[in-house]
Write an enzyme that holds these catalytic residues in place. Structure first.
Site, PDB file in Angstrom:
ATOM      1  N   LYS A  23       0.845  -1.207   0.000  1.00 53.67           N
ATOM      2  CA  LYS A  23       0.000   0.000   0.000  1.00 53.67           C
ATOM      3  C   LYS A  23       0.871   1.245   0.000  1.00 53.67           C
ATOM      4  CE  LYS A  23      -1.642   1.737   3.948  1.00 53.67           C
ATOM      5  NZ  LYS A  23      -1.329   3.175   4.103  1.00 53.67           N
ATOM      6  N   ASN A  24       1.888   1.280   0.867  1.00 56.73           N
ATOM      7  CA  ASN A  24       2.689   2.492   1.032  1.00 56.73           C
ATOM      8  C   ASN A  24       3.688   2.709  -0.085  1.00 56.73           C
ATOM      9  OD1 ASN A  24       1.196   3.035   3.225  1.00 56.73           O
ATOM     10  ND2 ASN A  24       2.713   2.378   4.720  1.00 56.73           N
ATOM     11  N   ASP A 117      -4.738  12.342  12.055  1.00 56.89           N
ATOM     12  CA  ASP A 117      -5.622  11.171  12.172  1.00 56.89           C
ATOM     13  C   ASP A 117      -5.393  10.487  13.506  1.00 56.89           C
ATOM     14  OD1 ASP A 117      -3.590   9.139   9.916  1.00 56.89           O
ATOM     15  OD2 ASP A 117      -3.261   9.855  11.952  1.00 56.89           O
ATOM     16  N   ASP A 305       4.509   0.972  12.049  1.00 53.21           N
ATOM     17  CA  ASP A 305       3.281   0.312  11.599  1.00 53.21           C
ATOM     18  C   ASP A 305       3.127  -1.080  12.197  1.00 53.21           C
ATOM     19  OD1 ASP A 305       3.377   1.730   8.228  1.00 53.21           O
ATOM     20  OD2 ASP A 305       2.811   2.560  10.165  1.00 53.21           O
ATOM     21  N   VAL A 327       7.874   7.522  16.578  1.00 46.70           N
ATOM     22  CA  VAL A 327       7.514   8.148  15.302  1.00 46.70           C
ATOM     23  C   VAL A 327       6.181   8.908  15.379  1.00 46.70           C
ATOM     24  CG1 VAL A 327       7.128   7.757  12.833  1.00 46.70           C
ATOM     25  CG2 VAL A 327       8.836   6.405  14.062  1.00 46.70           C
TER      26      VAL A 327
HETATM   27  C1  EPZ Z   1       4.189   6.991   5.945  1.00 37.53           C
HETATM   28  O1  EPZ Z   1       3.468   8.081   6.529  1.00 37.53           O
HETATM   29  C2  EPZ Z   1       3.236   5.797   5.927  1.00 37.53           C
HETATM   30  N1  EPZ Z   1       2.061   6.149   5.165  1.00 37.53           N
HETATM   31  C3  EPZ Z   1       2.816   5.435   7.352  1.00 37.53           C
HETATM   32  O2  EPZ Z   1       2.023   4.246   7.304  1.00 37.53           O
HETATM   33  C4  EPZ Z   1       4.051   5.119   8.168  1.00 37.53           C
HETATM   34  O3  EPZ Z   1       3.682   4.911   9.500  1.00 37.53           O
HETATM   35  C5  EPZ Z   1       5.033   6.319   8.113  1.00 37.53           C
HETATM   36  O4  EPZ Z   1       5.342   6.642   6.756  1.00 37.53           O
HETATM   37  C6  EPZ Z   1       6.334   6.010   8.833  1.00 37.53           C
HETATM   38  O5  EPZ Z   1       6.919   4.872   8.341  1.00 37.53           O
HETATM   39  C7  EPZ Z   1       2.115   6.069   3.812  1.00 37.53           C
HETATM   40  O6  EPZ Z   1       3.128   5.780   3.209  1.00 37.53           O
HETATM   41  C8  EPZ Z   1       0.845   6.347   3.087  1.00 37.53           C
HETATM   42  P1  EPZ Z   1       6.379  10.442   7.916  1.00 37.53           P
HETATM   43  P2  EPZ Z   1       4.043   9.586   6.463  1.00 37.53           P
HETATM   44  O7  EPZ Z   1       6.308  11.645   7.076  1.00 37.53           O
HETATM   45  O8  EPZ Z   1       4.731   9.784   5.177  1.00 37.53           O
HETATM   46  C9  EPZ Z   1       6.416  13.853  11.321  1.00 37.53           C
HETATM   47  C10 EPZ Z   1       0.093   2.904   7.593  1.00 37.53           C
HETATM   48  O9  EPZ Z   1      -0.495   2.398   8.577  1.00 37.53           O
HETATM   49  N2  EPZ Z   1       6.421  14.834  10.210  1.00 37.53           N
HETATM   50  O10 EPZ Z   1       7.588   9.584   7.828  1.00 37.53           O
HETATM   51  O11 EPZ Z   1       2.935  10.494   6.830  1.00 37.53           O
HETATM   52  C11 EPZ Z   1       5.098  13.070  11.383  1.00 37.53           C
HETATM   53  O12 EPZ Z   1       4.094  13.779  12.047  1.00 37.53           O
HETATM   54  C12 EPZ Z   1       0.624   4.342   7.668  1.00 37.53           C
HETATM   55  O13 EPZ Z   1       0.271   2.305   6.538  1.00 37.53           O
HETATM   56  C13 EPZ Z   1       6.494  16.186  10.531  1.00 37.53           C
HETATM   57  O14 EPZ Z   1       6.547  16.565  11.701  1.00 37.53           O
HETATM   58  O15 EPZ Z   1       5.097   9.521   7.672  1.00 37.53           O
HETATM   59  C14 EPZ Z   1       5.525  11.807  12.105  1.00 37.53           C
HETATM   60  O16 EPZ Z   1       5.515  12.024  13.477  1.00 37.53           O
HETATM   61  C15 EPZ Z   1       0.371   4.982   8.992  1.00 37.53           C
HETATM   62  N3  EPZ Z   1       6.485  17.072   9.510  1.00 37.53           N
HETATM   63  C16 EPZ Z   1       6.940  11.594  11.570  1.00 37.53           C
HETATM   64  O17 EPZ Z   1       7.392  12.851  11.065  1.00 37.53           O
HETATM   65  C17 EPZ Z   1       6.442  16.692   8.193  1.00 37.53           C
HETATM   66  O18 EPZ Z   1       6.437  17.555   7.303  1.00 37.53           O
HETATM   67  C18 EPZ Z   1       7.032  10.549  10.458  1.00 37.53           C
HETATM   68  O19 EPZ Z   1       6.135  10.901   9.441  1.00 37.53           O
HETATM   69  C19 EPZ Z   1       6.369  15.320   7.893  1.00 37.53           C
HETATM   70  C20 EPZ Z   1       6.361  14.396   8.920  1.00 37.53           C
END
Ligand code: EPZ
Length: 421
Positions: A23-24, A117, A305, A327
């Site tokens: 999915k990701n 979310d 995840d 995370v």
């Molecule tokens: C991706 O989310 C995945 N989603 C998530 O899977 C996964 O948990 C996550 O990566 C970490 O591996 C998809 O790929 C669709 P991040 P993403 O940007 O890209 C903070 C699932 O269940 N952050 O790596 O949103 C953020 O809030 C989902 O399949 C900022 O602060 O994750 C988080 O605490 C859930 N500012 C951390 O970084 C930003 O601009 C990691 O987020 C961007 C992120």
């Protein structure tokens, strides 16, 4: 009427299960197709709710999209719309990844803010900071990210945190920028490697793929391509945890075991035996799992995840486990539902302490997100009686044919349509 999964505990899972594309990864590959006029085809796609939702987002930008079983074809026009539809994006957080491709192709992008979310606030500050470094302006107007950039120029970009989403958006903007962009502290999840591999097939020039430093040499145009999506390591690992928790033996096919080196090592520490082949692995647990600690981190650390699976395993393990979530700040909501099932679990900030019990006891529980839902079903497999897992649409968003696959491994699980509880 509402659906729930009725999970009867007690079965030891046995047999093999096929895992399809991630999915990701597929959602980002669908967005990356926007970077080239013409038809890009993706194969080995998962049949999950999120794929047609992403197709709607791309259609709102003027693309023709067909989704047939495991194949998605995206026909991208010469003149692409730059404003993604509010309703479609609000249903699918991941669709924010059209921001980079749109600014690269249209020099303008208007993407509704997906908002937070169940697992956290999830801001986009690093996405915006990266695009600004490339020369774009980004503002939040009327609930949308509005980005403009007549000329995108290569730049040195440091990420505060190896964000998956920010790395993907910046990478997809940089491939068509003038000059070279270096993304330091980039995310290096296998899904990022898959995206970079497809972009390279389309004609992009990227170095350091799979490392935390990506160098992107901009080109003037990309070509459509055909790409096979990598196997879903999170789904594969979910089956591995299910085998360990139910003291069973499961062979998972369609996932690169090297994407799960740390996970399989953790399960061995809990007493499992594992065997890895090419694109498949087997997990067998004879006795009660031993308690082990988990710390979630960006790849190659233990995936956030899989945190609900780690807590579910710890809830039936012999001993006390400490789980640290680094995370997502709100990802322990799931623990409350585990306590309903008789888990001895407490949280304090980033930490959860779980004392394993011999047997959980069934109860009605609610899935708050994809992974929490899967974790509750796994816990239900280890509970006395029939556990009802509600809000299963979350699970359907990330796990193709979940009930059928569980039944194929000998679990007593039914999808039931009744009046909501
Ligand atoms: C991706 O989310 C995945 N989603 C998530 O899977 C996964 O948990 C996550 O990566 C970490 O591996 C998809 O790929 C669709 P991040 P993403 O940007 O890209 C903070 C699932 O269940 N952050 O790596 O949103 C953020 O809030 C989902 O399949 C900022 O602060 O994750 C988080 O605490 C859930 N500012 C951390 O970084 C930003 O601009 C990691 O987020 C961007 C992120």
């Amino acid at each position: 009427m509402a659906e729930h999964f009725a999970v009867t505990g007690g079965a030891r899972l046995q047999g093999s299960v096929d895992v399809v594309g991630a999915k990701n990864s597929v959602l980002k590959l669908m967005a990356a197709a926007l970077l080239a006029e013409g038809t890009t085809t993706l194969t080995n796609c998962p049949e999950i709710l999120d794929v047609p939702l992403m197709a709607d987002v791309l259609r709102s930008l003027g693309c023709g999209v067909t989704v047939e079983r495991d194949t998605v074809a995206i026909d991208v026009p010469a003149r692409l719309g730059a404003e993604a539809d509010y309703r479609s994006v609000s249903k699918l957080r991941a669709s924010v990844c059209v921001l980079g491709p749109l600014i690269a192709r249209c020099r303008r992008a208007v993407v509704p803010l997906p908002g937070g979310d169940a697992i956290g606030s999830r801001p986009l500050d690093m996405h915006q900071a990266g695009l600004q470094r490339l020369g774009a302006t980004t503002e939040i107007e009327h609930g949308r990210v509005v980005a403009r950039g007549d000329v995108l120029r290569g730049a040195q970009i440091w990420l505060d945190f190896p964000s998956v989403g920010a790395t993907e958006n910046i990478l997809m903007a940089a491939v068509l920028a003038d000059g070279t962009t270096v993304i330091d502290n980039a995310a290096r999840e296998p899904e990022i490697v898959d995206l970079a591999a497809m972009l390279t097939q389309m004609g992009a020039k990227i170095e350091g793929i799979g490392t935390s430093t990506l160098s992107v040499h901009g080109v003037t145009a990309l070509q459509p391509t055909e790409h096979r999506v990598i196997g879903d390591r999170i789904v594969g690992a979910t089956w591995a945890f299910a085998a360990a928790m139910t003291r069973g033996e499961v062979t998972v096919r369609g996932v690169d075991p090297h994407h799960l080196d740390l996970v399989l090592d953790k399960l061995r520490s809990a007493g499992a035996e594992t065997e890895a082949g090419t694109q498949e692995f087997t997990v067998r647990m004879d006795g009660r799992p031993g308690a082990i600690d988990f710390v979630t981190l960006p790849y190659p650390g233990f995936a956030t995840d899989l945190q609900p699976m780690a807590i579910a395993l710890s809830a039936v393990a012999d001993g006390t486990s400490m789980i640290t979530e680094n995370v997502f700040e709100a990802r322990f909501r799931f623990v409350d539902e585990m306590v309903r099932l008789g888990a001895d679990a407490r949280t304090d900030g980033h930490h959860a302490v779980v004392r394993g019990v011999e047997r959980l006891s069934s109860a009605p529980v609610w899935a708050s997100d994809i992974r929490a839902g899967a974790g509750l079903v796994l816990a239900g497999l280890c509970a006395e009686g029939v556990t009802q897992v509600w809000d299963v649409e979350h699970i359907d968003r990330g796990y193709p044919r979940f009930v059928e696959n569980l039944q194929g491994l000998g679990a007593d699980v039914e999808r039931v349509l009744t009046d909501p509880l």
